[in-house]
Design a protein around this motif. Sequence first.
Motif, mmCIF file in Angstrom:
data_model
loop_
_atom_site.group_PDB
_atom_site.id
_atom_site.type_symbol
_atom_site.label_atom_id
_atom_site.label_comp_id
_atom_site.label_asym_id
_atom_site.label_seq_id
_atom_site.Cartn_x
_atom_site.Cartn_y
_atom_site.Cartn_z
ATOM 1 N N ARG A 297 0.821 -1.205 0.000
ATOM 2 C CA ARG A 297 0.000 0.000 0.000
ATOM 3 C C ARG A 297 0.855 1.255 0.000
ATOM 4 O O ARG A 297 0.561 2.223 -0.716
ATOM 5 N N GLU A 298 1.903 1.298 0.797
ATOM 6 C CA GLU A 298 2.722 2.504 0.882
ATOM 7 C C GLU A 298 3.393 2.808 -0.451
ATOM 8 O O GLU A 298 3.464 3.965 -0.879
ATOM 9 N N ALA A 299 3.882 1.766 -1.118
ATOM 10 C CA ALA A 299 4.501 1.974 -2.427
ATOM 11 C C ALA A 299 3.462 2.437 -3.442
ATOM 12 O O ALA A 299 3.733 3.298 -4.292
ATOM 13 N N ALA A 300 2.257 1.865 -3.354
ATOM 14 C CA ALA A 300 1.178 2.259 -4.272
ATOM 15 C C ALA A 300 0.768 3.709 -4.029
ATOM 16 O O ALA A 300 0.530 4.467 -4.981
ATOM 17 N N LYS A 301 0.702 4.082 -2.769
ATOM 18 C CA LYS A 301 0.320 5.452 -2.435
ATOM 19 C C LYS A 301 1.345 6.452 -2.990
ATOM 20 O O LYS A 301 0.982 7.499 -3.542
ATOM 21 N N LYS A 302 2.632 6.103 -2.875
ATOM 22 C CA LYS A 302 3.686 6.983 -3.380
ATOM 23 C C LYS A 302 3.613 7.093 -4.900
ATOM 24 O O LYS A 302 3.717 8.195 -5.465
ATOM 25 N N LEU A 303 3.397 5.959 -5.566
ATOM 26 C CA LEU A 303 3.302 5.971 -7.022
ATOM 27 C C LEU A 303 2.080 6.758 -7.478
ATOM 28 O O LEU A 303 2.160 7.572 -8.417
ATOM 29 N N GLN A 304 0.955 6.521 -6.810
ATOM 30 C CA GLN A 304 -0.273 7.223 -7.187
ATOM 31 C C GLN A 304 -0.110 8.724 -7.042
ATOM 32 O O GLN A 304 -0.566 9.498 -7.892
ATOM 33 N N SER A 305 0.560 9.161 -5.995
ATOM 34 C CA SER A 305 0.741 10.589 -5.740
ATOM 35 C C SER A 305 1.629 11.249 -6.790
ATOM 36 O O SER A 305 1.583 12.476 -6.963
ATOM 37 N N SER A 306 2.420 10.444 -7.488
ATOM 38 C CA SER A 306 3.297 10.986 -8.522
ATOM 39 C C SER A 306 2.600 11.092 -9.883
ATOM 40 O O SER A 306 3.137 11.690 -10.814
ATOM 41 N N MET A 307 1.422 10.516 -10.018
ATOM 42 C CA MET A 307 0.703 10.504 -11.300
ATOM 43 C C MET A 307 -0.166 11.755 -11.435
ATOM 44 O O MET A 307 -0.777 12.207 -10.466
ATOM 45 N N THR A 308 -0.215 12.308 -12.649
ATOM 46 C CA THR A 308 -1.085 13.454 -12.891
ATOM 47 C C THR A 308 -2.535 12.987 -12.986
ATOM 48 O O THR A 308 -2.817 11.798 -13.165
ATOM 49 N N VAL A 309 -3.484 13.939 -12.884
ATOM 50 C CA VAL A 309 -4.900 13.578 -12.980
ATOM 51 C C VAL A 309 -5.210 12.980 -14.351
ATOM 52 O O VAL A 309 -6.048 12.080 -14.472
ATOM 53 N N HIS A 310 -4.518 13.460 -15.393
ATOM 54 C CA HIS A 310 -4.748 12.907 -16.729
ATOM 55 C C HIS A 310 -4.232 11.473 -16.808
ATOM 56 O O HIS A 310 -4.873 10.605 -17.408
ATOM 57 N N ASP A 311 -3.051 11.241 -16.193
ATOM 58 C CA ASP A 311 -2.521 9.879 -16.155
ATOM 59 C C ASP A 311 -3.477 8.942 -15.420
ATOM 60 O O ASP A 311 -3.725 7.816 -15.872
ATOM 61 N N LEU A 312 -4.001 9.414 -14.304
ATOM 62 C CA LEU A 312 -4.904 8.589 -13.502
ATOM 63 C C LEU A 312 -6.211 8.304 -14.240
ATOM 64 O O LEU A 312 -6.730 7.187 -14.182
ATOM 65 N N ALA A 313 -6.744 9.324 -14.923
ATOM 66 C CA ALA A 313 -7.987 9.123 -15.675
ATOM 67 C C ALA A 313 -7.782 8.076 -16.762
ATOM 68 O O ALA A 313 -8.606 7.164 -16.936
ATOM 69 N N ASP A 314 -6.673 8.189 -17.501
ATOM 70 C CA ASP A 314 -6.395 7.205 -18.556
ATOM 71 C C ASP A 314 -6.173 5.826 -17.952
ATOM 72 O O ASP A 314 -6.621 4.810 -18.522
ATOM 73 N N TYR A 315 -5.482 5.787 -16.831
ATOM 74 C CA TYR A 315 -5.195 4.509 -16.170
ATOM 75 C C TYR A 315 -6.492 3.818 -15.743
ATOM 76 O O TYR A 315 -6.697 2.630 -16.027
#
Length: 604
Positions: A297-315
């Motif tokens: 979870r901690e690694a996922a949280k760090k990775l998620q926080s580095s992604m832009t909103v556009h990256d997250l939407a596409d993901y």
Amino acid sequence: MKYLIRFISGLILVLVVVAGAAYAYLAPESKPAPVASDNTLINLDTGDIIGYQNSLGASVWRGIPFAQPPVGDLRWRAPRPPAPWQHPRQMLEAGPDCAHQANNTSPEKNLINGSEDCLYLNVFAPENAKDRPVMFWIHGGANNGGTSNHPMLDGSQLASQFDVVVVSINYRLSAFGWLSHPALRTNAKLPEDKSSNFGTLDQIAGLKWVQRNIAQFGGDASRVTIFGESAGGWNVMALMASPLATDLFHGAIVQSGGLDIEPTTRAENFIEDEGHEHSSREFINQLLVAEGRATNREAAKKLQSSMTVHDLADYLRSKTTTEVFKAFRSETGGKVFGNLDLIGDGIVLPQAVASEQLFADPANYNAVPVILGTNRDEMKLFLSFSPDQVDKFMGIPIAIKNSGRYEAFSSYASDQWKIKAVDQLATVMRQGQGDNVFAYRFDADDLRDFGFLSLQELMGAAHAFEIPYVFGNFVSFMSNLIHPESARSARNALSQSMMSYWASFAHYGKPAKGYHGKQVEWSTWSNNDEQNRVMIFDTSIDRGIRMSPMKLKMQDLKQRFFSETRFNDQEEYCQAYKLLFANENFVQSEYDNLGDKGCSGVGL
């Protein structure tokens, strides 16, 4: 010896259930496949459709698209109108159920029912219908399961006997229906795309479809009653609260409903930032871990926080249905069973507010005539499968472990449901919108006694048991298993009465004496303590249909609880208080002094 008798009896019951299920599966269809009828040709705003006529005289159209498939770039966006077609389409079979996790999903098994391409509805109309009131059904299932395609929900009985047009819809479920994240609001093409309540928007799209098309089926778009049970009842209340649903319906029936609106912070944030365990950010954490992009979870949280909103939407929109449900799991890795809360996004629903406050002022909501109701033994449906409460054999309950304790848990939780979903809301709505508020309680419990196990005690008038009475459909093997033949005549008579009241409400805005004017008069809710206010639905085997002055208050429930002796021990007594009387109903001094020993020293 006692357990051996239960075991043998349970084995016999299991064999009966399995044999009946096998027969139902293997036996030839009892009804012929529907045949298209030219008499059912309808001109929709998107193209022509043809349905069929059944043995009850109802005209039926199944699987009508009311929106485009919400897939690809349309996932987590407001529904779009369906694409038109050129040639008449036969509507003889229901569309797919909306995608949801199967109940037996486990860490090892990612079991999925339905499809994301699921925005279809069914219509049932009486013969030669014209300007008939419309009853718009919203199914239950905790907003993470269920379907309107079940045979029990066939609207033909209501349509043919009581001169109404019935519409039933499917809507997006689970994480596809309710998810709130800033990334999903990027590149919005419509204001509603910035919502978080996509399942609610589907229901609104269905109501808009009714406004545009129902006259072609003989329905009256100015007389639409929305009705639903459990999560469907919650969704009815949500439509009453939604400014986007204004003028789309004119009456509402809430069966075992209620309404809690969740703040966006809880729906979006990480747990440590006041989010809940299935918030969008926690869900993305689970996605990243499930596909191996993060180890924990901690690694996922760090990775998620580095992604832009556009990256997250596409993901998020790139994930398959299977990948979404592989990540969207309970703490134990199984299906998420709890009700998915509706989200106060400020678009579809108002910012999070207590339902009693929201519905106190008609200016805050769509104030239409309304029926609110619950079942006497709501919680027994859930308790009856709890290993803490019952002994089971091959997954089927065969004995209640402690009858007194079982009744205690059921009665307090079921009465609390009535207080929140009926009595509190009816009281404030009566003050605000006048004498068009009605209430009921469903008490029918004439169920089979197997000798070693009484279904009347195990289930009683449990959650969802009123649904076949409302639709007049006792069509399943299980219906005949649980209802002894000696009780079926009374059961069917009660069903006829309930359908008559529901239809009268759709026709005239009040249940009164039923559609034919021959039932016990159903009076409006009264805030006068001396007057009748609740209709009790029971069969003639018991006390029958009758009005009652019954009204429950949370403090009355507490006073009853304070003298309770049926729990196993002090720890369980304290735990029950915390479960029942949470949030504003929790009083620390009551908890500390509960029973003879109090709860301050109990390690919960």
